[in-house]
Every structure is written in structure tokens, then in C-alpha cells.
Design a protein around this motif. Sequence first.
Motif, PDB file in Angstrom:
ATOM      1  N   GLU A   1       0.801  -1.212   0.122  1.00 16.85           N
ATOM      2  CA  GLU A   1       0.089  -0.029  -0.077  1.00 16.85           C
ATOM      3  C   GLU A   1       0.926   1.121  -0.094  1.00 16.85           C
ATOM      4  O   GLU A   1       0.507   2.342  -0.471  1.00 16.85           O
ATOM      5  CB  GLU A   1      -0.959  -0.088   1.199  1.00 16.85           C
ATOM      6  N   TYR A   2       1.958   1.210   0.592  1.00 19.31           N
ATOM      7  CA  TYR A   2       2.885   2.384   0.693  1.00 19.31           C
ATOM      8  C   TYR A   2       4.274   1.987   0.400  1.00 19.31           C
ATOM      9  O   TYR A   2       4.740   0.877   0.891  1.00 19.31           O
ATOM     10  CB  TYR A   2       2.732   3.031   2.186  1.00 19.31           C
ATOM     11  N   LEU A   3       4.966   3.013  -0.004  1.00 19.99           N
ATOM     12  CA  LEU A   3       6.315   3.026  -0.250  1.00 19.99           C
ATOM     13  C   LEU A   3       7.070   3.965   0.568  1.00 19.99           C
ATOM     14  O   LEU A   3       6.889   5.176   0.322  1.00 19.99           O
ATOM     15  CB  LEU A   3       6.820   3.370  -1.800  1.00 19.99           C
ATOM     16  N   ALA A   4       7.939   3.756   1.649  1.00 20.89           N
ATOM     17  CA  ALA A   4       8.575   4.506   2.444  1.00 20.89           C
ATOM     18  C   ALA A   4       9.995   4.675   2.041  1.00 20.89           C
ATOM     19  O   ALA A   4      10.555   3.845   1.461  1.00 20.89           O
ATOM     20  CB  ALA A   4       8.567   3.856   3.802  1.00 20.89           C
ATOM     21  N   ALA A   5      10.722   5.851   2.354  1.00 23.82           N
ATOM     22  CA  ALA A   5      11.670   6.194   2.373  1.00 23.82           C
ATOM     23  C   ALA A   5      12.521   7.162   3.107  1.00 23.82           C
ATOM     24  O   ALA A   5      11.548   7.965   3.694  1.00 23.82           O
ATOM     25  CB  ALA A   5      12.247   6.636   0.759  1.00 23.82           C
ATOM     26  N   ALA A   6      13.552   7.694   3.029  1.00 22.17           N
ATOM     27  CA  ALA A   6      14.190   8.561   4.024  1.00 22.17           C
ATOM     28  C   ALA A   6      14.240  10.066   3.424  1.00 22.17           C
ATOM     29  O   ALA A   6      14.882  10.823   4.149  1.00 22.17           O
ATOM     30  CB  ALA A   6      15.520   8.079   4.542  1.00 22.17           C
ATOM     31  N   ASP A   7      14.090  10.155   1.893  1.00 19.99           N
ATOM     32  CA  ASP A   7      13.967  11.503   1.561  1.00 19.99           C
ATOM     33  C   ASP A   7      12.932  11.944   0.635  1.00 19.99           C
ATOM     34  O   ASP A   7      12.469  11.122  -0.287  1.00 19.99           O
ATOM     35  CB  ASP A   7      15.210  11.460   0.667  1.00 19.99           C
ATOM     36  N   ASN A   8      12.395  12.900   0.796  1.00 21.57           N
ATOM     37  CA  ASN A   8      11.151  13.079   0.330  1.00 21.57           C
ATOM     38  C   ASN A   8      11.281  13.915  -1.085  1.00 21.57           C
ATOM     39  O   ASN A   8      10.269  13.659  -1.831  1.00 21.57           O
ATOM     40  CB  ASN A   8      10.258  14.481   1.063  1.00 21.57           C
ATOM     41  N   SER A   9      12.590  14.117  -1.352  1.00 20.32           N
ATOM     42  CA  SER A   9      12.973  14.409  -2.799  1.00 20.32           C
ATOM     43  C   SER A   9      12.734  13.238  -3.649  1.00 20.32           C
ATOM     44  O   SER A   9      12.049  13.366  -4.744  1.00 20.32           O
ATOM     45  CB  SER A   9      14.123  14.996  -3.042  1.00 20.32           C
ATOM     46  N   CYS A  10      13.292  11.884  -3.320  1.00 15.43           N
ATOM     47  CA  CYS A  10      13.135  10.804  -4.107  1.00 15.43           C
ATOM     48  C   CYS A  10      11.609  10.356  -4.037  1.00 15.43           C
ATOM     49  O   CYS A  10      11.361   9.948  -5.076  1.00 15.43           O
ATOM     50  CB  CYS A  10      13.866   9.744  -3.394  1.00 15.43           C
TER      51      CYS A  10
END
Length: 231
Positions: free
Chosen positions: A195-204
Motif C-alpha cells: 500500500e505504501y512505499l517508504a523512504a528517508a528522503d521526500n525528494s526521492c
Amino acid sequence: MERVALFITCVNDALFPETPKAVVTVLERLGYEVDFPAAQTCCGQMHANSGYKDDATRLARAFDDVFGGYDAIVTPSGSCAAMARDQYPHLTGSGIGRRVHELSEFLVDVAGVEDVGAHFPHTVTYHPTCHGTRALGLGDKPLRLLRAVGGIDLVGLPAADQCCGFGGTFALKNSEVSSAMLADKCANAAATGAEYLAAADNSCLTHIGGGVSRSGGPRPIHYAEILASTA
């Protein structure tokens, strides 16, 4: 207790204010008092990477002035943390970068916690961003934090270590290559069924979000917002 400051970053300030709010929520839940120095500006990464050394140096000095009195500076951006740590010593000779922590570094290495009391009953996959992986060496710290979230179903992302194709100005100067890399990342994300893809940078996540909005796939979310959730 350490004096802790939030470095919000330009992208989050302009487009994703819920992410730094989530950082404060998590840190306050752990007992930290978090300051937000209102005089903070851009870290200068865009300028440094585009060859504007003088402008980047001025911004690095301003960062040192604003955050110099804090024991720890926490930011929800591996990219900006890497700028302070890797480039400030060359631009200004400052060692302040040693006090700048991407959120997972602060939680795991400084606070010594992995379970932050979060609950997020959704299927999530995780994309390790390039700066976090290669420049900061975050390793599995964000994943360790996510695995401790109550109710979460964390699924692996195929070819997770491959770049999404953003790379700041790279996406503009090399748009065809960037788009091809993005297509691969979005296809792999969709294949997880998350449902969600998480990451540490909102730019990416912005870059990936543009791709999945056209091709379909999981909703992008900064992992700080998952850690802040108690729903």
C-alpha cells in the motif's frame, strides 16, 4: 539531556510539512525537547552540486551560525545530512556535520531505541535512498525501526539498492536516463503489492510519486510519518 534541533530542509518546508512534524512527534514521545531555529535556511547542497561554491559556502556558514549551539541536529533527509557531513568540512572547515543526524541514525545510534511506540496497520515496502545508503551508510537502521512498528506488514522491494533516477539536477539534465530508472523503480514497487512505499528522503519520494501516479503502485510516504503514527 542533549540540546536537540530540527533541521527541516527546503523540500519539507515547502512541500511536506507533515514529515518534520512527525520527527518532532517521535522525538517528543521519547522525552526530547526539540528546538526549531527559525533562522535556518537551505543547506546549500543544490548550489554545491551545481558548481556555485561561493553560494554554498555562505549557506554552510549560515548553518553553522544557526545550529552551532546544539548538541544534535536531526533531519528527515539523508541527502541534506550527507551535505553537512561530507561537504561542509571542505567548504568552511566546520565540523558541525558530525552533529547532524538523519532521523534513523539519531534514534538507533544516539537514543538507542528501535521501538518508538508506533502502530501502522498497512503493507509497506522500503526504498533505501542513495545518499542514505552510500553517503551516510544508514544500512538497515530505517528498516529496524519499521520492523518494530505495530501492525505493519513490511515487504521487500526488488532491486531495492537501485537509484530511483532523481539525483537532484540529474533528473533535469539527464531526463531520459532518469525516466528509465524511474520506470524500473516504479515497476518493482508495484510488484510488491504494498500500500505504501517508504523512504528517508521526500525528494526521492516526489520523483517516485510522479511515476506511480501515472503507472500505478504504492503511495509514497516518509518513514518518519509511519513512526509517528499510533492509529
